[in-house]
Design a protein around this motif. Structure first.
Motif, PDB file in Angstrom:
ATOM      1  N   HIS A   1       0.829  -1.218   0.000  1.00 26.32           N
ATOM      2  CA  HIS A   1       0.000   0.000   0.000  1.00 26.32           C
ATOM      3  C   HIS A   1       0.866   1.272   0.000  1.00 26.32           C
ATOM      4  O   HIS A   1       2.042   1.212  -0.330  1.00 26.32           O
ATOM      5  CB  HIS A   1      -0.995  -0.051   1.161  1.00 26.32           C
TER       6      HIS A   1
ATOM      7  N   GLU B   1      -2.334   0.402   7.810  1.00 24.22           N
ATOM      8  CA  GLU B   1      -1.457  -0.661   7.308  1.00 24.22           C
ATOM      9  C   GLU B   1      -0.242  -0.096   6.578  1.00 24.22           C
ATOM     10  O   GLU B   1       0.879  -0.567   6.750  1.00 24.22           O
ATOM     11  CB  GLU B   1      -2.254  -1.590   6.372  1.00 24.22           C
TER      12      GLU B   1
ATOM     13  N   HIS C   1       2.712  -7.078   4.559  1.00 23.32           N
ATOM     14  CA  HIS C   1       1.355  -6.573   4.758  1.00 23.32           C
ATOM     15  C   HIS C   1       0.891  -6.815   6.185  1.00 23.32           C
ATOM     16  O   HIS C   1       1.492  -7.597   6.915  1.00 23.32           O
ATOM     17  CB  HIS C   1       0.386  -7.270   3.793  1.00 23.32           C
ATOM     18  N   ILE C   2      -0.207  -6.122   6.533  1.00 23.49           N
ATOM     19  CA  ILE C   2      -0.893  -6.367   7.804  1.00 23.49           C
ATOM     20  C   ILE C   2      -2.301  -6.837   7.446  1.00 23.49           C
ATOM     21  O   ILE C   2      -2.945  -6.273   6.564  1.00 23.49           O
ATOM     22  CB  ILE C   2      -0.965  -5.079   8.663  1.00 23.49           C
TER      23      ILE C   2
HETATM   24 ZN   LIG Z   1      -2.241  -5.315   2.554  1.00 27.21          ZN
END
Ligand SMILES: [Zn+2]
Length: 212
Positions: free
Chosen positions: A10, A24, A78-79
């Protein structure tokens, strides 16, 4: 020198998942920067990142840039979200024993072990998914989902700066193990009778060229 591409999920207009006053995109950037610092400090390795600031990069651009650079591996951070809990990793659907699967195993083990220093962490497993950055990259590629931003207990860990540093560094060590990266720490070694360039280089896991 091996080439490592680190991809912070992101960024910019794409915040990623939100929860517990966390975004995130901010956490993934922290993880990547910690992983890069650890790799560059400890190993002979060339590291490139998708972004080192809060900017938007499309999924195809992420893969295309890593391909164009000739990265040896691609790791995307990622989260998770969706009210679950724990840690999971993804590779593009491929057989056990593929290079992506070997990289996934090293990362999964290293990161989960470190996370568990901070409390109970559910192991959600080594998974496969048809994600764009995994599909469009030409090299072994793995995506990590580091806890759930919208679950309070997970978010508490994600707010801990030490946790983020250690998890970022665990990514770096998993990468180093998979690529068998040579250490760049300066070592003083007195050549003894019977040593050869070859035996000494082998001892420190470096090439004869590097030793010379
Ligand atoms: Zn993500």
């Amino acid at each position: 020198m091996k080439k490592v591409w680190l991809d912070a999920g992101h960024g910019g207009t794409d915040s990623g998942a939100l929860g517990n006053n966390l975004r995130e995109k901010d956490i993934t950037l922290q993880l990547v920067l910690h992983a890069r610092a650890y790799l560059e400090h400890n190993y002979s390795v060339d590291v490139q990142v998708t972004r080192s600031t809060d900017v938007f990069v499309s999924l195809s651009d992420r893969a295309n840039r890593a391909n164009a650079w000739g990265a040896d591996i691609f790791v995307s951070m990622h989260i998770n979200a969706g009210s679950g809990t724990g840690f999971e990793t993804y590779r593009y659907p491929s057989q056990e024993g593929s290079q992506s699967s070997l990289l996934q195993k090293e990362l999964h083990t290293e990161i989960l072990t470190i996370m568990r220093k901070f409390g109970t962490i559910a192991d959600r497993g080594l998974k496969t998914a048809n994600y764009a950055v995994l599909r469009e990259t030409n090299m072994p590629a793995v995506l990590t989902e580091n806890l759930f931003i919208d679950t309070t207990a997970d978010a508490e860990k994600l707010k801990n700066a030490t946790f983020l540093r250690e998890v970022g560094e665990a990514h770096a060590r998993g990468i180093a193990k998979y690529l068998n990266l040579p250490s760049n720490q300066v070592t003083f070694y007195t050549i003894q009778s019977g040593d050869t360039f070859y035996s000494t280089a082998k001892k420190y896991n470096i090439t004869v060229q590097q030793l010379q």
